[in-house]
Each structure stands twice: as C-alpha cells, then as structure tokens.
Design an enzyme around this catalytic site. Structure first.
Site, PDB file in Angstrom:
ATOM      1  CB  SER A   1      85.478 -14.051 -22.079  1.00 35.68           C
ATOM      2  OG  SER A   1      86.520 -14.342 -21.161  1.00 35.68           O
TER       3      SER A   1
ATOM      4  N   GLY B   1      88.708 -12.364 -19.917  1.00 36.30           N
ATOM      5  CA  GLY B   1      89.186 -12.973 -18.685  1.00 36.30           C
ATOM      6  C   GLY B   1      90.559 -13.585 -18.862  1.00 36.30           C
TER       7      GLY B   1
ATOM      8  CB  CYS C   1      75.952 -20.033 -23.680  1.00 37.70           C
ATOM      9  SG  CYS C   1      76.980 -18.735 -24.420  1.00 37.70           S
TER      10      CYS C   1
ATOM     11  CB  CYS D   1      76.719 -13.493 -18.237  1.00 34.07           C
ATOM     12  SG  CYS D   1      75.912 -14.147 -19.727  1.00 34.07           S
TER      13      CYS D   1
END
EC number: 2.8.1.13
Length: 356
Positions: free
Chosen positions: A8, A10, A101, A193
């Site tokens: 991602s 992150g 998701c 998001c």
C-alpha cells in the site's frame, strides 16, 4: 514459494514484504490503483491508495530489490466497494467498506489474478495471524485487524499470509527504521479512503440525492424532517435536526431506520440496547457449519467491545443471543465470531447483521 506482496505504501505492508524476502521467497510487489480519477482518494499523509503511496511502495520495492507493478482495480473497487457502500446507506444499513474491500478486492480479485499468474499466496500488512489454517487475532490487540478479515473463506485464507501479525506495531516501525525504509514514520491510514473530504454525509448525498422523510419519536410524533436516510445510522446522537430537547431532557439517539418510508425513529439510550439479532450471509472460516449452538464471543465493529454470546449456526443464516446487551448495533454491520483460547482468539466466522 512465489509470493505476491500487496504494498500500500505504508509501513506495515513494507515490512511484510521485507520479511517475505528475508524468508527466502520469490517476492513481487504490487500496488492497487483503486481510483479512476486522480485525487479522489486520500493523499499519503491521510490514508492509502494515492499516487504518493504508489511512489512510496515503488521506492520500498526498489530498496528490497524486488519487481514492482501497479495493478488497476478501479472498476472492481467502484462496483464492489463504493457502489455497495452507497446502496447500503440508501437502504438504511451501515456497511464497513474495509470488510468489503478485503472480501471482494484484496483476497478475491487480487488473489485470483495472483494465482492465475502462478503465485502461491498473497502477503499483506494486516495485523492478524494464521496458525494451521486458523485465523487468529494479532499479538498487538490495539492494531488487531482480524475483524475486517473475518469474511474470508477457507480458500481465501489458504492463499493469504500476514507476516506482521506476530509483532506489536512499535516493533514494526523500529524494524522499518532499522532496515532504512523511508516509510518507517509514515502515519497510519484512517477513515474511508474513497472519501477524501472525510464528509461521508456529503459524499452519500451527492450520489443518492434527496428523499425527504420524518424523524419521529417512539409514539410516532414527528420531531423533525430530513433529506434522506443516508444521513443517519443506528446510535447516532448528533445532527438529528430536532427542534428542541425531549420533554424528559435526555438526549435522543437513532434507534431504527425505515428506508421504504424514509422514517427515522429516535429514542433513549436504553432503547438502543439489543439482546439478539440475525445475520446473513454467513462465512465459516473452517468451511464447516457447526452442528449445534456454540458458545463464543462476538464483535460487531472494528475495535469494538467483545461480548459473550450463544450462536445458533446455519449454512445461510445465524441467530445471535447476547449474554450482555449491546448498543448501537446496526443492520449492515458485520458480526465476527471468536473462540477465545490460550493461543489467541480464533475467528470462527462472520455474518452481515440483520435485526429481524
């Protein structure tokens, strides 16, 4: 093993990828492009899936010496996550888009493509653990994400890996720092998001439109009007538009939503308490439906309280009877079932909450 590392941008997914490399796997990094329009997802300091995040993920992959790709799942994400989110609110339900998701994108669309390309598993930065095929809570209780993974089927779990689930978050940041990863101090993502402004009500209103209705009390007296049931969720106290305080001076909360009549009912905090509810469809992480009622613990929101319950199982539907009442349980939320033990709570399954 040949591992696809979902990156991602992150710190968690970066360390997860690094650990897979250290373990000797053949690792390829991939970042999911989930927005068809640039700038419609949060930027790197506020969330995930932005152009900045993709660039961070690529830089980490370069540092690890692994191939890196960006895969476009924007259409699937809109259909399976965003459209589902909007539809649920229009119908008076309260969905969790992160659950959807994981169910439809990361461990379905992404994993399916990975398997088709010859990968053995997908590794992510989720805080959860897999032991002998059993999904368990992470070591770090504050960061545990087993709740949003409780919808995964046995097949999905077999091709998943969670390399950071055995470590506390501070250790992950320290490891990233030690490895020289540029994302070591990057803030965690929060909120939804695909709503850059953070204004969920405005986002929904722009897509659902106006369908006026009434806010009523327990006896049906009209207390206010509203522009649509998407403005409300069970347990909500603020933004009800009431003309004045209740006669007893106590605050009022949303206790039920009828999308067909556009009626929002409010009541006291005690009116929010429920002792039982249904759930469907059902996922059993073992793939087997228990043959008798099970004593377990249930959780109805991410990082929410956990209470003891008796669950009457079924292949299509469950019925949950709580030992302790819960407040603010809303149709559309996910209930995840846990079995506590010395190895860490095991996820038994999940269902989407219904109130009937």
């Amino acid at each position: 093993m040949k591992i696809l590392a979902a990156m991602s941008g992150g710190v968690d997914s970066s360390v997860a990828a690094a650990r897979m490399v250290d373990a000797g796997h053949e690792v390829v990094g991939v970042h999911l492009a989930l927005s068809a329009a640039p700038g419609t997802l949060r930027t790197g300091s506020r969330g995930c899936c932005s152009k900045e995040d993709a660039a961070d993920a690529r830089r980490v992959a370069d540092m690890l010496g692994i191939p890196f790709y960006v895969w476009d799942f924007a259409d699937r994400f809109k259909e399976d996550v965003i459209d589902d989110f909007v539809e649920a609110y229009a119908e008076g339900r309260t969905p969790n888009p992160c659950v959807k998701c994981n169910e439809k994108i990361k461990f379905a669309a992404l994993a399916d493509r990975a398997v088709a390309l010859g990968f053995d598993a997908v590794a992510t930065g989720h805080y959860a653990r897999l032991q002998d095929g059993r999904l368990r809570r992470a070591v770090d209780a504050d960061k545990d994400q087993s709740y949003v993974l409780g919808v995964l089927t046995p097949e999905q779990l077999r091709r998943a890996m969670f390399p950071v689930g055995d470590s506390p978050k501070p250790d992950i940041r320290a490891e990233a720092e030690q490895r020289g990863l540029l994302v070591a101090n990057k803030p965690d993502s929060h909120d939804i998001c695909f709503i850059p402004s953070g204004d969920t009500q405005a986002f929904l209103g722009a897509r659902i439109g106006v369908r006026r209705g009434n806010v009523v009390d327990a006896d049906g007296s009209v207390l206010a009007t509203h522009a649509g049931v998407h403005e409300f969720t069970i347990g909500q106290r603020k933004g009800l538009g009431l003309v004045g305080p209740a006669a007893d001076g106590r605050p009022r909360y949303v206790t039920s939503i009828d999308a067909e009549t556009a009626t929002v009912r409010v009541g006291t905090v005690e009116d929010l308490e429920i002792w039982e509810f249904g759930g469907e469809p059902v996922v059993w992480t073992s793939g087997r439906v228990p043959g008798q009622p099970i004593e377990c613990q249930v959780q109805v929101r991410a990082h929410g309280s956990v209470v003891d319950a008796i669950v009457e199982p079924g292949a299509e539907r469950i019925h949950v009877r709580l030992r302790t009442a819960l407040r603010g349980v809303a149709p559309g939320q996910t209930v995840v079932l846990y079995r506590p033990d010395a190895e860490g709570d095991e996820v038994l399954g999940s269902a989407v909450i219904t109130r009937d």
